[in-house]
Design a protein around this motif. Structure first.
Motif, PDB file in Angstrom:
ATOM      1  N   GLU A  54      14.039   6.362   1.633  1.00 41.93           N
ATOM      2  CA  GLU A  54      14.792   5.126   1.831  1.00 41.93           C
ATOM      3  C   GLU A  54      14.179   3.969   1.040  1.00 41.93           C
ATOM      4  O   GLU A  54      14.896   3.135   0.462  1.00 41.93           O
ATOM      5  CB  GLU A  54      14.835   4.769   3.319  1.00 41.93           C
ATOM      6  CG  GLU A  54      15.630   3.507   3.632  1.00 41.93           C
ATOM      7  CD  GLU A  54      15.616   3.157   5.118  1.00 41.93           C
ATOM      8  OE1 GLU A  54      15.968   2.013   5.452  1.00 41.93           O
ATOM      9  OE2 GLU A  54      15.249   4.033   5.937  1.00 41.93           O
ATOM     10  N   ALA A  55      12.842   3.935   0.987  1.00 44.45           N
ATOM     11  CA  ALA A  55      12.159   2.845   0.273  1.00 44.45           C
ATOM     12  C   ALA A  55      12.139   3.061  -1.231  1.00 44.45           C
ATOM     13  O   ALA A  55      11.788   2.148  -1.994  1.00 44.45           O
ATOM     14  CB  ALA A  55      10.736   2.709   0.798  1.00 44.45           C
ATOM     15  N   GLY A  56      12.488   4.296  -1.671  1.00 45.71           N
ATOM     16  CA  GLY A  56      12.454   4.595  -3.105  1.00 45.71           C
ATOM     17  C   GLY A  56      11.052   4.611  -3.664  1.00 45.71           C
ATOM     18  O   GLY A  56      10.831   4.291  -4.835  1.00 45.71           O
ATOM     19  N   LYS A  57      10.076   5.034  -2.825  1.00 44.11           N
ATOM     20  CA  LYS A  57       8.672   4.949  -3.224  1.00 44.11           C
ATOM     21  C   LYS A  57       8.118   6.231  -3.826  1.00 44.11           C
ATOM     22  O   LYS A  57       7.026   6.237  -4.384  1.00 44.11           O
ATOM     23  CB  LYS A  57       7.810   4.576  -2.002  1.00 44.11           C
ATOM     24  CG  LYS A  57       8.047   3.175  -1.480  1.00 44.11           C
ATOM     25  CD  LYS A  57       7.569   2.117  -2.461  1.00 44.11           C
ATOM     26  CE  LYS A  57       7.679   0.716  -1.880  1.00 44.11           C
ATOM     27  NZ  LYS A  57       7.210  -0.309  -2.844  1.00 44.11           N
ATOM     28  N   ALA A  58       8.852   7.349  -3.713  1.00 48.41           N
ATOM     29  CA  ALA A  58       8.264   8.599  -4.188  1.00 48.41           C
ATOM     30  C   ALA A  58       9.347   9.588  -4.588  1.00 48.41           C
ATOM     31  O   ALA A  58      10.334   9.749  -3.875  1.00 48.41           O
ATOM     32  CB  ALA A  58       7.374   9.207  -3.106  1.00 48.41           C
ATOM     33  N   ILE A  67       8.562  11.906  10.120  1.00 47.42           N
ATOM     34  CA  ILE A  67       9.056  10.535   9.963  1.00 47.42           C
ATOM     35  C   ILE A  67       8.929  10.006   8.547  1.00 47.42           C
ATOM     36  O   ILE A  67       9.877   9.421   7.980  1.00 47.42           O
ATOM     37  CB  ILE A  67       8.301   9.595  10.944  1.00 47.42           C
ATOM     38  CG1 ILE A  67       8.697   9.922  12.387  1.00 47.42           C
ATOM     39  CG2 ILE A  67       8.557   8.131  10.616  1.00 47.42           C
ATOM     40  CD1 ILE A  67       7.868   9.184  13.419  1.00 47.42           C
ATOM     41  N   VAL A  68       7.765  10.207   7.922  1.00 48.28           N
ATOM     42  CA  VAL A  68       7.452   9.549   6.652  1.00 48.28           C
ATOM     43  C   VAL A  68       8.381   9.927   5.502  1.00 48.28           C
ATOM     44  O   VAL A  68       8.801   9.047   4.735  1.00 48.28           O
ATOM     45  CB  VAL A  68       5.974   9.800   6.270  1.00 48.28           C
ATOM     46  CG1 VAL A  68       5.705   9.446   4.808  1.00 48.28           C
ATOM     47  CG2 VAL A  68       5.065   8.972   7.170  1.00 48.28           C
ATOM     48  N   GLN A  86       0.835  -1.193   0.000  1.00 47.16           N
ATOM     49  CA  GLN A  86       0.000   0.000   0.000  1.00 47.16           C
ATOM     50  C   GLN A  86       0.877   1.253   0.000  1.00 47.16           C
ATOM     51  O   GLN A  86       2.080   1.203   0.301  1.00 47.16           O
ATOM     52  CB  GLN A  86      -0.911   0.007   1.232  1.00 47.16           C
ATOM     53  CG  GLN A  86      -1.876  -1.163   1.288  1.00 47.16           C
ATOM     54  CD  GLN A  86      -2.633  -1.186   2.593  1.00 47.16           C
ATOM     55  OE1 GLN A  86      -2.062  -1.276   3.671  1.00 47.16           O
ATOM     56  NE2 GLN A  86      -3.954  -1.077   2.493  1.00 47.16           N
ATOM     57  N   VAL A  87       0.255   2.375  -0.331  1.00 43.96           N
ATOM     58  CA  VAL A  87       0.953   3.658  -0.273  1.00 43.96           C
ATOM     59  C   VAL A  87       0.637   4.331   1.053  1.00 43.96           C
ATOM     60  O   VAL A  87      -0.337   3.981   1.727  1.00 43.96           O
ATOM     61  CB  VAL A  87       0.539   4.581  -1.435  1.00 43.96           C
ATOM     62  CG1 VAL A  87       0.870   3.943  -2.770  1.00 43.96           C
ATOM     63  CG2 VAL A  87      -0.951   4.924  -1.356  1.00 43.96           C
ATOM     64  N   VAL A  88       1.453   5.283   1.419  1.00 38.01           N
ATOM     65  CA  VAL A  88       1.154   6.123   2.577  1.00 38.01           C
ATOM     66  C   VAL A  88       0.273   7.254   2.070  1.00 38.01           C
ATOM     67  O   VAL A  88       0.741   8.138   1.354  1.00 38.01           O
ATOM     68  CB  VAL A  88       2.438   6.693   3.211  1.00 38.01           C
ATOM     69  CG1 VAL A  88       2.083   7.636   4.365  1.00 38.01           C
ATOM     70  CG2 VAL A  88       3.320   5.559   3.713  1.00 38.01           C
TER      71      VAL A  88
END
Length: 464
Positions: free
Chosen positions: A389-393, A382-383, A339-341
């Motif tokens: 770090e996760a390379g998600k955005a 935090i996010v 899922q996305v934040v």
């Protein structure tokens, strides 16, 4: 109104005419329609000049990935009310949100800008006087009644029908009394299209609080709808119709909420849909109803609802005063679960959304100890690092949806299904102001070229 060019620093560069107009306040003793009638011939000449000087120049390359990627970043529209810069955020007619908060007229005893003033700015590029805003409030109050058959449509809707579906139904039905549809049928000159479009747009915006209030009370059992008070401003009347008119802070929130949600450039789904449908000379009611159907999607207007759901689930799982480590673990669990934040990232922005910042400042002033607000602030710290770090955005920063639901919940509006209706009331300001100018400038029917996958393959094979 004025064409915007970009320097290498991505700062807006305005024509001399536009700079003079955009830095000024509105002339006194004129109504919005009278001022618009004065500006239209000036802007027609301005557009004519820009097209003569730059009409044959390339605006930028188009790559195949943009076609498959939802036209992301593809320059294809003229939208005058606002421009979104990836680093700076939104500007309404060249003015930032803090500038609008400072310059636009306010209600007596209020600190947030009145949406009436923002609409005047979107339409004319000028800051109206207090008297002009007061007259606009009175005009909208006088236009606010909705036809009896529209009331009956809403009253017959089952409470299980989503509020956005009801909203779209009601706005579509307002087409019954469209001034533009009647004028077009009667053979009005193209040069005069803007007049009945203006009247429809004013009627549309004026009637939205009554529609929204009726939906809210029907669905959530809030009792009989009170009358519009002609002595009150737009946001105060909206708050009253929703049952929160006695709460000064909630009224102030509505003033801020409508202002910052009103417009966000022309490429987002709701704005582009309104412009596209309007280009077919559909009247403003039909065009905006189409906008609402786009806004109702989870990738657009429903996002604030998803944010609040995610926050409340987190709070229920890790507690109201959880440690940073517990928040981090929950965020990582969200990402690892595929899922996305929600509320983080934006298609254009590469920094914290100024609309988020405006809401955060409001919360710090009015509800600094609210547990959900504290959680939102904790997540803000935090996010972004986790997403990087996760390379998600590409943009790990919060957008407007990360905050709005928390503010509404604090004041007792806990019905998340209704939040997008408030977004819709706000977005009418931007869509309507652009429709007026599209009619005034004779904007053509939108008809971009489409290609099949096979055609693209053949095109490049033939070039090889």
């Amino acid at each position: 109104m004025a064409s915007i060019l970009r320097t290498s620093r991505t700062r807006p560069v305005w024509s001399a005419l536009a700079r003079a107009r955009f830095s000024s306040t509105a002339p006194k003793n004129t109504t919005l329609k009278e001022r618009l009638a004065e500006l239209i011939p000036i802007e027609l000449e301005n557009v004519k000049r820009v097209r003569a000087e730059h009409g044959k120049k390339a605006f930028g390359p188009v790559i195949v990935d943009q076609l498959y990627g939802g036209m992301r970043g593809l320059p294809a529209l003229i939208w005058d009310g606002s421009v979104l810069d990836a680093d700076e955020g939104i500007r309404f007619r060249g003015k930032t949100i803090p500038e609008c908060q400072e310059l636009l007229p306010k209600a007596p005893g209020g600190e947030e800008p009145l949406p009436e003033g923002l609409f005047w700015l979107l339409v004319t590029g000028e800051i109206p006087t207090q008297e002009q805003v007061t007259e606009l409030s009175k005009d909208w109050a006088a236009r606010s009644a909705i036809p009896e058959f529209v009331e009956e449509i809403l009253d017959r809707c089952p409470p299980t029908l989503h509020p956005m579906s009801q909203f779209s139904l009601a706005v579509t039905a307002l087409n019954h009394n469209s001034a533009f549809a009647k004028a077009y049928q009667d053979g009005v000159s193209k040069k005069e299209y803007w007049g009945p479009t203006f009247e429809d747009s004013m009627d549309l915006i004026a009637k939205l609080p009554n529609i929204a209030g009726r939906i809210y009370r029907n669905v959530f059992g809030q009792g009989k709808l009170p009358a519009i008070d002609p002595a009150k401003d737009y946001s105060h009347n909206l708050a009253t119709l929703l049952g929160f008119g006695d709460n000064h802070a909630f009224v102030e929130l509505m003033r801020l909420y409508i202002t910052i949600h009103s417009d966000h450039e022309g490429g987002n789904v709701s704005a582009h849909t309104g412009k596209l449908v309007g280009s077919a000379l559909s009247d403003p009611f039909l065009a905006f109803a189409a906008s609402l159907n786009g806004l109702a999607g989870p990738l657009h207007g429903l996002a604030n609802q998803e944010v609040l759901t995610w926050l409340t689930k987190m709070q229920a799982k890790i507690g109201a005063n959880a440690s940073n480590e517990a928040v981090k673990e929950y965020v990582w669990a969200t990402l690892k679960g595929g899922q996305v934040v929600p509320g983080y990232g934006h298609a254009v922005l590469r920094k914290t959304d100024p609309r988020y910042t405006a809401q955060r400042e409001f919360a710090l002033k009015h509800l600094p100890d609210d547990p959900l607000f504290k959680l939102v602030g904790q997540i803000y710290n935090i996010v972004p690092d986790i997403l990087l770090e996760a390379g998600k955005a590409k943009n790990p920063w919060p957008n407007v949806d990360a905050h709005s639901g928390v503010l509404l919940t604090h004041y007792g509006m806990t019905q998340m299904q209704f939040y997008t209706v408030l977004f819709g009331v706000s977005r009418a300001f931007g869509v309507a102001s652009q429709l007026i100018w599209d009619r005034a400038l004779g904007a053509p029917l939108e008809r971009p070229k489409s290609y099949s996958t096979q055609a693209i393959e053949k095109m490049f094979k033939d070039k090889a």
